[in-house]
Design an enzyme around this catalytic site. Structure first.
Site, PDB file in Angstrom:
ATOM      1  N   VAL A   1       2.553  -1.998   4.199  1.00 54.75           N
ATOM      2  CA  VAL A   1       2.970  -0.650   3.825  1.00 54.75           C
ATOM      3  C   VAL A   1       4.158  -0.725   2.870  1.00 54.75           C
ATOM      4  CG1 VAL A   1       3.687   1.596   4.730  1.00 54.75           C
ATOM      5  CG2 VAL A   1       2.325   0.067   6.161  1.00 54.75           C
ATOM      6  N   CYS A   2       4.035  -0.068   1.712  1.00 54.90           N
ATOM      7  CA  CYS A   2       5.072  -0.191   0.681  1.00 54.90           C
ATOM      8  C   CYS A   2       6.465   0.186   1.172  1.00 54.90           C
ATOM      9  CB  CYS A   2       4.740   0.663  -0.532  1.00 54.90           C
ATOM     10  SG  CYS A   2       6.104   0.784  -1.705  1.00 54.90           S
ATOM     11  N   PHE A   3       6.583   1.360   1.791  1.00 53.99           N
ATOM     12  CA  PHE A   3       7.925   1.832   2.131  1.00 53.99           C
ATOM     13  C   PHE A   3       8.538   1.068   3.305  1.00 53.99           C
ATOM     14  CE2 PHE A   3       6.786   5.007  -0.810  1.00 53.99           C
ATOM     15  CZ  PHE A   3       7.976   5.558  -1.277  1.00 53.99           C
TER      16      PHE A   3
ATOM     17  N   GLY B   1       0.807  -1.217   0.000  1.00 46.50           N
ATOM     18  CA  GLY B   1       0.000   0.000   0.000  1.00 46.50           C
ATOM     19  C   GLY B   1       0.841   1.269   0.000  1.00 46.50           C
TER      20      GLY B   1
END
Length: 278
Positions: A149-151, A82
């Site tokens: 979470v992508c990062f 995301g």
């Protein structure tokens, strides 16, 4: 020797459905030979949470929080986790798998394309570099990212400054074409970001948030001076031209092309079947 000419599109701020539809349309047009390779910059109106193609929305995303923050929502055609698209420059690169400069392996092609982003960071005066997982443990983490979470999720050839991730990208290959798109963070509202995901309890949420701060950072949190969106656009425009050794030619979509994108946006990227299907 003359440089290859690629198209450059700055489509400005658009709806989440339009943004994903335009990336897909460019991929289709390139595969059909109607379009040369293209680099595109874009933004989001409204600010949007995008999820990866394989993510389970019901299990991982707090849709009530997405609505409460009045965010857009869309599923990307690429994998990954995301991403909150808010204070950022979003880019996409569309190029044939058969392009002479594109390696066959996904990770190596990712490195070649990301060279343009690396040069952009250097132009902003940031000492960015590619991080490569060294240990078996780090490599295993790539296969099974724990976070939605992508990062927070590691990846090969991640772009980092001072050991923290500064850009998140995802790639898909369809119809003989590579589509890589990603987010270059200018600023980040971590509280808002972490309110959008589901956690087993508050303790887990707090732990992940703390770990995230050690792993990811926005440009303006580390730059000695404030960098505007316009300055970032200019730096990464030059960065892509230099990193990929190409010439960029600005292009505006025709009315016919725009209509096609709007139709695709409505039919696919605004449909619940697409956005909530997993």
């Amino acid at each position: 020797m003359e440089k290859e000419v690629w198209r450059f599109i700055d489509s400005g701020d658009s709806s989440p459905s339009f943004n994903m539809a335009l990336d897909e349309a460019l991929l289709d047009w390139h595969s059909e030979g109607k379009f040369p390779p293209v680099i595109r910059f874009y933004g989001w109106d409204p600010a949007t949470l995008s999820v990866g193609y394989f993510q389970n929305v019901e299990k991982e995303i707090d849709m009530e929080a997405v609505k409460a923050h009045q965010l857009g929502f869309v599923r990307r055609p690429t994998g990954g986790r995301g991403v909150l698209h808010e204070h950022e420059l979003t880019y996409s690169v569309i190029v044939s798998e058969e392009h002479p400069e594109m390696p066959k392996s996904v990770t190596e092609a990712y490195r070649v394309i990301s060279e343009g982003i690396l040069k952009g960071f250097h132009r902003l005066g940031l000492d960015a570099y590619f991080a490569v997982p060294k240990t078996m443990e780090e490599r295993d983490a790539l296969k099974n990212p724990r976070s939605a979470v992508c990062f927070d999720a590691p990846s090969w050839y991640e772009l980092v400054v001072e050991g923290r991730k500064v850009a998140g990208s995802a790639q898909t290959r369809q119809k003989g074409v590579i589509l890589q798109h990603g987010a270059i963070l200018l600023d980040l509202d971590e509280d808002k970001l972490f309110s959008l995901f589901k956690y087993s309890n508050e303790r887990v949420k707090d732990r992940m948030k703390k770990a995230f701060k050690d792993k990811a950072v926005a440009i303006n949190a580390i730059s000695p001076r404030r960098i505007s969106l316009e300055e970032a656009k200019d730096a990464f425009y030059q960065g892509f031209a230099e990193g990929l050794n190409i010439e960029l030619e600005t292009y505006q979509l025709t009315e016919e092309e725009l209509e096609y994108v709007q139709k695709l946006a409505k039919e696919r990227y605004e449909s619940d079947e697409w956005n909530f299907k997993r």
